[in-house]
Design a protein around this motif. Sequence first.
Motif, short mmCIF file in Angstrom:
data_model
loop_
_atom_site.label_atom_id
_atom_site.label_comp_id
_atom_site.label_asym_id
_atom_site.label_seq_id
_atom_site.Cartn_x
_atom_site.Cartn_y
_atom_site.Cartn_z
N SER A 181 0.87 -1.18 0.00
CA SER A 181 0.00 0.00 0.00
C SER A 181 0.91 1.23 0.00
O SER A 181 2.12 1.13 0.27
N PHE A 182 0.35 2.40 -0.27
CA PHE A 182 1.17 3.61 -0.23
C PHE A 182 1.77 3.80 1.17
O PHE A 182 2.90 4.25 1.32
N GLU A 183 1.00 3.44 2.21
CA GLU A 183 1.49 3.60 3.59
C GLU A 183 2.71 2.70 3.82
O GLU A 183 3.70 3.13 4.41
N GLN A 184 2.61 1.47 3.36
CA GLN A 184 3.75 0.53 3.55
C GLN A 184 4.96 0.98 2.75
O GLN A 184 6.10 0.93 3.22
N TRP A 185 4.71 1.44 1.54
CA TRP A 185 5.81 1.90 0.70
C TRP A 185 6.47 3.15 1.32
O TRP A 185 7.69 3.27 1.35
N ALA A 186 5.62 4.02 1.87
CA ALA A 186 6.14 5.27 2.46
C ALA A 186 7.08 4.98 3.64
O ALA A 186 8.03 5.74 3.89
N GLU A 187 6.85 3.88 4.35
CA GLU A 187 7.77 3.53 5.45
C GLU A 187 9.18 3.29 4.92
O GLU A 187 10.18 3.66 5.50
N ARG A 188 9.24 2.64 3.75
CA ARG A 188 10.55 2.38 3.14
C ARG A 188 11.14 3.68 2.59
O ARG A 188 12.35 3.91 2.71
N LEU A 189 10.28 4.51 2.00
CA LEU A 189 10.78 5.79 1.48
C LEU A 189 11.33 6.63 2.62
O LEU A 189 12.33 7.34 2.47
N GLN A 190 10.66 6.54 3.77
CA GLN A 190 11.12 7.30 4.95
C GLN A 190 12.56 6.89 5.28
O GLN A 190 13.43 7.74 5.50
N LYS A 191 12.82 5.59 5.30
CA LYS A 191 14.18 5.11 5.61
C LYS A 191 15.17 5.61 4.55
O LYS A 191 16.28 6.02 4.86
N TYR A 192 14.74 5.54 3.31
CA TYR A 192 15.63 5.91 2.21
C TYR A 192 15.98 7.40 2.26
O TYR A 192 17.16 7.78 2.25
N TYR A 193 14.96 8.25 2.33
CA TYR A 193 15.24 9.70 2.31
C TYR A 193 15.94 10.14 3.59
O TYR A 193 16.76 11.05 3.56
N SER A 194 15.63 9.48 4.72
CA SER A 194 16.35 9.83 5.97
C SER A 194 17.83 9.52 5.83
O SER A 194 18.68 10.27 6.30
N ALA A 195 18.15 8.39 5.17
CA ALA A 195 19.57 8.04 4.99
C ALA A 195 20.26 9.07 4.11
O ALA A 195 21.37 9.53 4.42
N LEU A 196 19.61 9.48 3.02
CA LEU A 196 20.21 10.51 2.15
C LEU A 196 20.41 11.80 2.92
O LEU A 196 21.44 12.47 2.79
#
Length: 252
Positions: A181-196
């Motif tokens: 879902s967009f919510e589940q995907w957003a959790e991964r995006l959160q990790k990705y953009y936080s790392a950048l």
Amino acid sequence: MGKKAIGIDIGGTGIKAALVDIKRGELVSERVRVETPAGGEPEDIADACKSIIESLGVSHRNYPVGLCFPAVVKHGYTQSAANVSKRWIGLNADELFDRTLNRHTHVINDADAAGLAEVKFGAGRGSHGLTIMTTLGTGIGTALFYNGVLIPNAELGHIEIEGVDYETKAAYSAMEREGLSFEQWAERLQKYYSALERLLVPDLFIVGGGVSKNHEKFLPLLNLKTPIVPATTKNSAGIIGAASLAYASSED
Ligand code: BGC
């Protein structure tokens, strides 16, 4: 006639092209799309680009042609190959396209092209400091701009998080493949953009790729210090960026 060039965006699944008005950064023909030939072999892709130009109906005019490609591209050589044949690694792509399309061409990484379009005509116009363009598609493409100047071939889609190349988790293709879902995907995006954010402390993130047209479904779910905005040239960014670079280099 105005300033125009043809832009071709080669991806793992499709090849898209259009004639671009370089001054306004807008498509001035229909956008033609064909499937990427199975196997992604260099000659097949080059032939597909030739037919796509013919189908644009502008092949008789001597427009410069810019192509963007999902790989590191240095001095006209493709040096990696994500989602296409490994034969692209170390290939003189400039020469292959010049020969097949019978004119001078210019090849660039796809995310760099998309970023150029955004910095010139879209969400990154007038940006200062460090802007990171990201494209969420089959892979994750990234492009770095400092005060609007491109630092080419940043391959930050492949940063490792939790022991894996994170493109395999956070690209849009992962969402589709795993039925997130967009919510589940957003959790991964959160990790990705936080790392950048932690590694590079940027001033602006721009999010492109086809899914960015649904940005309101996932960007508001992210909690970052850095402003994060959708690309405005959307799915045509690669075409516009490649065309404008080809035009600029045809004037050199
Ligand atoms: C490639 C990049 C490309 C990105 C988006 C990544 O897998 O390594 O070169 O820009 O996908 O297509």
